[in-house]
Write a protein that holds these residues in place. Sequence first.
Motif, PDB file in Angstrom:
ATOM      1  N   PRO A  57      -2.252  -1.136  -2.467  1.00 15.45           N
ATOM      2  CA  PRO A  57      -1.652  -1.731  -1.179  1.00 15.45           C
ATOM      3  C   PRO A  57      -0.270  -0.900  -0.905  1.00 15.45           C
ATOM      4  CG  PRO A  57      -2.224  -3.321  -2.837  1.00 15.45           C
ATOM      5  CD  PRO A  57      -2.606  -1.957  -3.486  1.00 15.45           C
ATOM      6  N   ALA A  58       0.210  -0.141  -1.944  1.00 14.56           N
ATOM      7  CA  ALA A  58       1.524   0.406  -1.888  1.00 14.56           C
ATOM      8  C   ALA A  58       1.393   1.343  -0.659  1.00 14.56           C
ATOM      9  CB  ALA A  58       2.033   0.983  -3.078  1.00 14.56           C
ATOM     10  N   ALA A  59       0.276   2.053  -0.511  1.00 17.71           N
ATOM     11  CA  ALA A  59       0.104   3.114   0.330  1.00 17.71           C
ATOM     12  C   ALA A  59       0.137   2.678   1.711  1.00 17.71           C
ATOM     13  CB  ALA A  59      -1.368   3.991   0.028  1.00 17.71           C
ATOM     14  N   GLY A  66      11.653   3.068   5.355  1.00 18.20           N
ATOM     15  CA  GLY A  66      12.175   2.915   4.056  1.00 18.20           C
ATOM     16  C   GLY A  66      11.423   2.776   2.981  1.00 18.20           C
ATOM     17  N   ALA A  67      10.151   2.537   3.016  1.00 17.80           N
ATOM     18  CA  ALA A  67       9.118   2.345   2.032  1.00 17.80           C
ATOM     19  C   ALA A  67       8.481   3.580   1.662  1.00 17.80           C
ATOM     20  CB  ALA A  67       7.963   1.399   2.397  1.00 17.80           C
ATOM     21  N   ALA A  68       8.069   4.014   0.599  1.00 18.11           N
ATOM     22  CA  ALA A  68       7.188   4.939   0.121  1.00 18.11           C
ATOM     23  C   ALA A  68       6.310   4.231  -1.158  1.00 18.11           C
ATOM     24  CB  ALA A  68       8.161   5.975  -0.432  1.00 18.11           C
ATOM     25  N   ALA A  69       5.557   5.259  -1.556  1.00 19.22           N
ATOM     26  CA  ALA A  69       4.565   4.565  -2.446  1.00 19.22           C
ATOM     27  C   ALA A  69       4.512   5.592  -3.874  1.00 19.22           C
ATOM     28  CB  ALA A  69       3.083   4.822  -1.954  1.00 19.22           C
ATOM     29  N   ILE A  70       4.813   4.840  -5.065  1.00 22.56           N
ATOM     30  CA  ILE A  70       4.830   5.515  -6.075  1.00 22.56           C
ATOM     31  C   ILE A  70       3.340   5.395  -6.808  1.00 22.56           C
ATOM     32  CG2 ILE A  70       5.842   5.194  -8.792  1.00 22.56           C
ATOM     33  CD1 ILE A  70       8.166   5.481  -7.366  1.00 22.56           C
ATOM     34  N   GLY A  71       3.012   6.621  -7.061  1.00 25.65           N
ATOM     35  CA  GLY A  71       1.733   6.968  -7.634  1.00 25.65           C
ATOM     36  C   GLY A  71       1.525   7.001  -9.351  1.00 25.65           C
ATOM     37  N   ASN A  72       0.816   5.794  -9.891  1.00 28.94           N
ATOM     38  CA  ASN A  72       0.970   5.903 -11.369  1.00 28.94           C
ATOM     39  C   ASN A  72      -0.650   5.706 -11.485  1.00 28.94           C
ATOM     40  OD1 ASN A  72       3.547   6.437 -11.976  1.00 28.94           O
ATOM     41  ND2 ASN A  72       3.979   4.386 -12.194  1.00 28.94           N
ATOM     42  N   GLY A  73      -1.373   5.928 -10.797  1.00 25.94           N
ATOM     43  CA  GLY A  73      -2.847   5.567 -11.028  1.00 25.94           C
ATOM     44  C   GLY A  73      -3.232   4.581  -9.981  1.00 25.94           C
ATOM     45  N   ALA A  74      -4.603   4.690  -9.939  1.00 21.89           N
ATOM     46  CA  ALA A  74      -5.401   4.021  -8.444  1.00 21.89           C
ATOM     47  C   ALA A  74      -5.155   2.573  -8.329  1.00 21.89           C
ATOM     48  CB  ALA A  74      -6.977   4.462  -8.787  1.00 21.89           C
ATOM     49  N   SER A  76      -2.439   1.272 -10.122  1.00 21.72           N
ATOM     50  CA  SER A  76      -1.105   0.860 -10.755  1.00 21.72           C
ATOM     51  C   SER A  76       0.165   1.455  -9.705  1.00 21.72           C
ATOM     52  CB  SER A  76      -1.180   1.727 -12.076  1.00 21.72           C
ATOM     53  OG  SER A  76      -1.991   1.583 -13.008  1.00 21.72           O
ATOM     54  N   GLY A  77      -0.411   1.447  -8.329  1.00 24.44           N
ATOM     55  CA  GLY A  77       0.899   2.180  -7.624  1.00 24.44           C
ATOM     56  C   GLY A  77       2.030   0.819  -7.403  1.00 24.44           C
ATOM     57  N   GLN A  78       3.215   1.486  -7.161  1.00 25.49           N
ATOM     58  CA  GLN A  78       4.371   0.659  -6.766  1.00 25.49           C
ATOM     59  C   GLN A  78       4.942   0.829  -5.525  1.00 25.49           C
ATOM     60  OE1 GLN A  78       7.143   0.645  -9.927  1.00 25.49           O
ATOM     61  NE2 GLN A  78       5.776   0.859 -11.503  1.00 25.49           N
ATOM     62  N   MET A  79       5.644  -0.201  -4.762  1.00 25.97           N
ATOM     63  CA  MET A  79       6.098   0.082  -3.603  1.00 25.97           C
ATOM     64  C   MET A  79       7.670   0.643  -4.180  1.00 25.97           C
ATOM     65  SD  MET A  79       7.197  -2.604  -0.956  1.00 25.97           S
ATOM     66  CE  MET A  79       8.776  -3.252  -1.453  1.00 25.97           C
ATOM     67  N   GLN A  80       8.179   1.584  -3.258  1.00 21.35           N
ATOM     68  CA  GLN A  80       9.623   1.979  -3.329  1.00 21.35           C
ATOM     69  C   GLN A  80      10.063   1.684  -2.050  1.00 21.35           C
ATOM     70  OE1 GLN A  80      11.772   6.134  -3.102  1.00 21.35           O
ATOM     71  NE2 GLN A  80      11.296   5.784  -5.314  1.00 21.35           N
ATOM     72  N   TYR A  81      11.452   1.071  -2.080  1.00 24.28           N
ATOM     73  CA  TYR A  81      12.107   0.580  -0.886  1.00 24.28           C
ATOM     74  C   TYR A  81      13.513   0.900  -0.945  1.00 24.28           C
ATOM     75  CZ  TYR A  81      13.310  -2.218   3.163  1.00 24.28           C
ATOM     76  OH  TYR A  81      13.613  -2.421   4.187  1.00 24.28           O
ATOM     77  N   ARG A  82      13.580   1.950   0.031  1.00 27.05           N
ATOM     78  CA  ARG A  82      15.097   2.507   0.195  1.00 27.05           C
ATOM     79  C   ARG A  82      15.589   2.850  -1.403  1.00 27.05           C
ATOM     80  NH1 ARG A  82      17.387  -1.642   4.683  1.00 27.05           N
ATOM     81  NH2 ARG A  82      16.107  -0.542   6.459  1.00 27.05           N
ATOM     82  N   GLY A  83      14.746   3.656  -1.897  1.00 26.96           N
ATOM     83  CA  GLY A  83      15.174   4.312  -3.239  1.00 26.96           C
ATOM     84  C   GLY A  83      14.879   3.362  -4.682  1.00 26.96           C
ATOM     85  N   LEU A  84      14.585   2.099  -4.502  1.00 29.75           N
ATOM     86  CA  LEU A  84      14.298   1.326  -5.391  1.00 29.75           C
ATOM     87  C   LEU A  84      13.003   1.093  -5.706  1.00 29.75           C
ATOM     88  CD1 LEU A  84      17.329  -1.333  -5.085  1.00 29.75           C
ATOM     89  CD2 LEU A  84      17.261   0.573  -6.571  1.00 29.75           C
ATOM     90  N   PHE A  85      12.470   0.774  -7.131  1.00 33.23           N
ATOM     91  CA  PHE A  85      11.008   0.431  -7.394  1.00 33.23           C
ATOM     92  C   PHE A  85      11.105  -0.132  -8.736  1.00 33.23           C
ATOM     93  CE2 PHE A  85      10.268   4.050 -10.395  1.00 33.23           C
ATOM     94  CZ  PHE A  85      11.237   4.686 -10.080  1.00 33.23           C
ATOM     95  N   ALA A 569      10.787   7.091  10.572  1.00 34.69           N
ATOM     96  CA  ALA A 569      11.580   8.132   9.847  1.00 34.69           C
ATOM     97  C   ALA A 569      12.130   7.463   8.928  1.00 34.69           C
ATOM     98  CB  ALA A 569      12.497   8.667  10.788  1.00 34.69           C
ATOM     99  N   SER A 570      12.314   8.008   7.570  1.00 36.22           N
ATOM    100  CA  SER A 570      12.865   7.596   6.534  1.00 36.22           C
ATOM    101  C   SER A 570      13.767   8.704   5.674  1.00 36.22           C
ATOM    102  CB  SER A 570      12.184   7.049   5.517  1.00 36.22           C
ATOM    103  OG  SER A 570      11.424   5.927   6.001  1.00 36.22           O
TER     104      SER A 570
END
Length: 694
Positions: A57-59, A66-74, A76-85, A569-570
């Motif tokens: 879902p993070a993708a 402001g959002a981005a996706a941290i990839g740790n595995g299919a 295991s993804g995390q949402m990054q938001y404005r630099g925090l995750f 744009a972010s």
Amino acid sequence: MTRTLFASTSVFALLAAPAAADHPLVDIITIHSQTPAHDTTQVLSPETLPPNAGPDPAALIARLPGAAAIGNGALSGQMQYRGLFGSRINIRIDDHAFASGGPNLMDPPLHYAPLPLVERFELDRGLSPVSAGPGLGGGLNAVLKRSQFGDSAGFTPQFDWSFSARSVDESYAAGGLTGIANERWRFHALYSIENGSDVESPRGMLAGTEHNRLVYGLGAGWRSDGHEISLDLRRTETGETGNPPFAMDIRYFDTDMARLAYTIDLGEQQIRLSAGYSDVAHAMSNFRLRPAPPAMRQRETFAYATTKTLSAEYELPAMGGQITFGTDLSRSEHDVTITNPNNAGFYLGSFAGIEVDRTGVFAEWTGTGPLGWSAEIGLRADHHQARGGEAFTGPAVPMGPSMLAVGYNAGELDWDDSTIDVAGRFWREVSDTLTARFALAHKSRVPGYVERFAWLPTPASGGLADGNTYVGDRQLEPETAIIAEAGFDWQGGRAYARPTVYWREIDDYIQGVPFDDTPGVINSPVEMISNMNGDPTPLRFANVEARLYGFDLDFGYRLSERWHVDGVASWVRGERRDIDDNLYRIAPPSLRLGATYESGAWYATLEGLVVAEQDRVSRSNSEQATDGYAIANAYAGWSLGDGMTLALSAENLLDEDYEQHLAGYNRNAASVVGLGERLPGTGRSIGLRLSLQR
Ligand SMILES: [Cu+2]
């Protein structure tokens, strides 16, 4: 601007409009529509997202400003938001916050929101209200599909299913809701199954990137004269799933969740009560989905986490608005044991019998004050306690780790502290087309159990995946952030734009620092043991000073009745204030632009994503810079009638070989990517999704 079913099918247009229609401080991503009458945001569009960006879902959430996706595995993804995750973001499933089971967040909260079961994501723009719970920055609530009450005494069936597939990992995802309801009762079953094999990149197959997950559950609701009760039960059975940026892969997660909620509506006043329970059993290994090390170095780790929560809220009119008083309690327990399956005497209780308790109270007022400014102002206080159990080691474990365990047990294992959060969000309709908004807050986060209690140097770090081993510090102070942001939402006749600038000063930010004053010189038991595990320079979690600032916006322009362009744009900067360094794993600047053609029952979008290089990397985390890249995607959707929609996608059309800055470094020796190299993005992929609703 009239919007018919597909008149706003671009994801960008969707993102712009609901905020204005619903609440100016919430972004909503609708995944699948529910009964249209139920949710006013539904008129905008049910099927607006690219049909298949994979199971994470993070993708999808990463498409928001402001959002981005941290990839740790299919899975295991995390949402990054404005630099925090990680645990700095307050993520809930159906308003239920719970502890992940994996000490490396192999099951971040979004692991429990498979897309076939998600109705929508609600992102708190900027920062979370205090009523949503503690958290340093923003928050997200994943709302799962649920049955809806009917309007007569007769029972009518409901369903909301989706079936999707994509080529790049030969994956499929199928599932949804099947229910029946009348005006008083509703019942439903949830079911979702996802399977995928290794992901293809332009360089070849990425080993250990397969996934499989099964989720099923039951839900029921009852209502009568202002009383409403709901009960939801779900079980997640995740099977072997790869995590190439980690030292181990998922063998399984068996997770049970339950939530009971009771709402009493007394006209102007409301009482809301809820109780939640989650229980995670997890195993991971370093030999199932990657080349097995010699028998002596094979590891299988078992982790357990349970969380019990209770909350009560009372809402009533006050001072020209509504005020809510609430209390929430949470108790989690964690156990992690490392084993060698070839040696029964080899085991280490790396996190044993850990209890984390929190008791919170809050008051939050929402209403309109002087000069036409609306406000949501909240104050919350939390008391936190953490208690470590006795660490233990088996007879086959070498002297070094056993001595560390003895030293750990001899120290203070109890900790408690209190935190105060204040958050104010303000907005004002300046004109029919312009809403101004700003927010000010003081927010906090207490250290997690890994940051506090890790006595054995291991790569467990709550999902940082930087290749370092870490130990905790029981003296850590809570992080506190001063947050300021301002922006406006403008919607003209043909165009819209929603820019925001923000600033966050974070004191006592928790970050890995060199273990001692002589990094690289192995003169302590921790460094000795870490060195035996391959990292001569372990890090220690410590309080440092940090700052995050940036801006982001989404915007669009309607060229004609049929054509519109939209973009997001972010840009975010994360830096240390105490030393000359950058924060770790910060999303590079990005711009997404899409051109959409709409025609009655169908639409098509051609989209470009340009991501800048990221050379502002963290030396403390030995972070590698990445180059910029550009990729092209295409999407199309059809409304087939009778609640049926079909969507197609082609992602990474030109099969561009690129590195995602927020993906980890490969640790699977069977991959086409070298060990320690950053994992590349997925290759060209075709996807489709069929959705059926009633
Ligand atoms: Cu794990």
